[in-house]
Write an enzyme that holds these catalytic residues in place. Structure first.
Site, PDB file in Angstrom:
ATOM      1  N   THR A 177       0.820  -1.205   0.000  1.00 19.34           N
ATOM      2  CA  THR A 177       0.000   0.000   0.000  1.00 19.34           C
ATOM      3  C   THR A 177       0.859   1.263   0.000  1.00 19.34           C
ATOM      4  O   THR A 177       1.995   1.239   0.501  1.00 19.34           O
ATOM      5  CB  THR A 177      -0.898  -0.001   1.254  1.00 19.34           C
ATOM      6  N   ASP A 178       0.270   2.345  -0.482  1.00 18.77           N
ATOM      7  CA  ASP A 178       0.979   3.636  -0.427  1.00 18.77           C
ATOM      8  C   ASP A 178       1.087   4.159   1.010  1.00 18.77           C
ATOM      9  O   ASP A 178       1.863   5.078   1.281  1.00 18.77           O
ATOM     10  CB  ASP A 178       0.308   4.680  -1.329  1.00 18.77           C
ATOM     11  N   TYR A 223      -1.627  -0.475  11.115  1.00 20.46           N
ATOM     12  CA  TYR A 223      -1.801  -1.142   9.814  1.00 20.46           C
ATOM     13  C   TYR A 223      -0.605  -0.872   8.908  1.00 20.46           C
ATOM     14  O   TYR A 223       0.062  -1.796   8.438  1.00 20.46           O
ATOM     15  CB  TYR A 223      -3.095  -0.666   9.135  1.00 20.46           C
ATOM     16  N   LYS A 253       2.430  -3.319   7.268  1.00 21.48           N
ATOM     17  CA  LYS A 253       2.634  -3.480   5.816  1.00 21.48           C
ATOM     18  C   LYS A 253       4.065  -3.074   5.461  1.00 21.48           C
ATOM     19  O   LYS A 253       4.714  -3.711   4.615  1.00 21.48           O
ATOM     20  CB  LYS A 253       1.630  -2.633   5.026  1.00 21.48           C
TER      21      LYS A 253
END
Ligand code: NAD
Ligand code: TDX
Length: 328
Positions: free
Chosen positions: A117-118, A144, A148
């Site tokens: 994810t960005d 989160y 990641k």
């Protein structure tokens, strides 16, 4: 190819599997948590093998990887608000799960594409010209995004230390069919459809860079087939919009007054803005998004939720009960 798709019963993974079955033999490994469902794979149920299991189960992952030519690793805990309430499952699935996949592809020499994810890059100011690139330093804000980021670091280390054949992609915010009703766009659509008022965190000034899920997945294919091993690719469709504008657009497209929503408690540590510079993917791999009109994409997504209440209806009450407890 014999593809192993982890998290293939979730939002992006299920859309990926729908498109993959025509040409590939697909095994889905999914724990079927609250976020995954068999129903999302119903259109292709006769064409795939669905294994219910944990991506952190080394014996199971090892066996499935041994039978595969490539792994596309979507499985993750993905909702920032849930991570704030209870980070532990994010550590298990996002970090230990990715470690488990890496050890299996290392042992069997299998190609891996890792979906990220960005959000690993942290956030941007509203007015700064800079966007995220492959060279932007990691600076995650939430439980989160930090898990990641940890997973991405493991992938990079396994490429360098063990010669694992892996690529990574970091994508911006996805929208489209089969997205869980806990997420921003489906939550507001289904709030309207169930007679609830939509809920905007804070003032709604936060900016997200929206991409249709099919465009994310077409980019994943480009990278899986032609990406350079060891590389990170950023995926985005130049779709920056502030949350207030998205909210007003959804309401207008649904025939409501654009101001017919509630402002609710803001998210803790709420990232202000994400923005992806997708030029490497475009210039090196010739990828282009197809869904370039966001309003058209939203209209089709609204229609999908209108026509598929049997898919999301059973989830809605419980999700809203949790939000209500948090004042959101
Ligand atoms: P999702 O929450 O809809 O689906 C996640 C899937 O993973 C579910 O089917 C769930 O059952 C499964 N899963 C969770 N824990 C598992 C475990 N321990 N073992 C096996 N399966 C497990 O998520 P999504 O939005 O489809 O996201 C998929 C991937 O894309 C994630 O890695 C996420 O970080 C990344 N991503 C998402 C977005 C977005 O906007 N949704 C943007 C960029 C990147
Ligand atoms: O009810 C809401 N009201 C609201 O204003 C919800 C659920 C969210 N929001 C805001 C918070 C964010 O600024 O909308 C924006 C989008 O929220 P989410 O859908 O929760 O997405 P976000 O936190 O941006 O993260 C998403 O994109 C990147 C995915 O959930 C991640 O898995 C992905 O990595």
């Amino acid at each position: 190819m014999r593809l192993l798709v982890t998290g293939g019963a979730g939002f992006i993974g299920a859309n990926f599997v729908h498109g993959a079955v025509a040409e590939h033999s697909v095994t889905v490994l999914d724990a079927l948590t609250y976020a995954g469902s068999r129903e999302s794979l119903a259109p292709v149920e006769d064409d795939i093998r669905l294994i219910q299991g944990d991506v952190g189960d080394a014996e199971l992952v090892n066996r499935l990887v041994a039978e595969s030519d490539a792994v596309v690793h979507f499985a993750a805990e993905t909702h920032v608000d849930n991570a704030l309430a209870d980070p532990e499952p994010f550590l298990h699935t996002n970090v230990i799960g990715t470690y488990t996949v890496l050890e299996a592809v290392r042992q069997h020499g299998v190609r891996l594409h890792h979906i990220s994810t960005d959000e690993v890059y942290g956030d941007l100011e509203l007015d700064e010209p800079r966007r995220f690139t492959e060279g932007t330093a990691y600076n995650p804000s939430s439980p989160y995004s930090s898990t990641k980021a940890a997973a991405d670091m493991l992938v990079r280390a396994w490429v360098r230390s063990y010669g694992v054949r892996a690529t990574i992609s970091n994508c911006s915010n996805n929208y489209g069919p089969y997205q869980h009703v806990e997420k921003f766009i489906p939550r507001q659509i289904t709030n309207v459809l169930t007679g609830r008022r939509p809920k905007l965190y804070g003032t709604g000034a936060n900016v997200r860079d929206w991409i249709h899920v099919d465009d994310h997945n077409s980019a994943v294919w480009r990278i899986l087939l032609d990406g350079e091993i060891g590389r990170t690719y950023l995926i985005g469709a130049e779709g920056e919009r502030d949350n207030l504008s998205v909210m007003r657009t959804i309401l207008t497209l649904m025939g409501r007054d654009p101001d017919d929503f509630d402002h609710v408690v803001d998210r803790a540590g709420h990232d202000l803005r994400y923005a992806i510079d997708p030029s490497t993917l475009r210039d090196e791999l010739g990828w282009e998004p197809k869904h370039t009109d966001f309003e058209d994409g939203l209209r089709a997504t609204i229609d999908w939720y209108r026509n598929n209440e049997s898919w999301w209806g059973p989830l809605k009450e419980q999700v809203e009960a949790v939000y209500e407890k948090r004042g959101q």
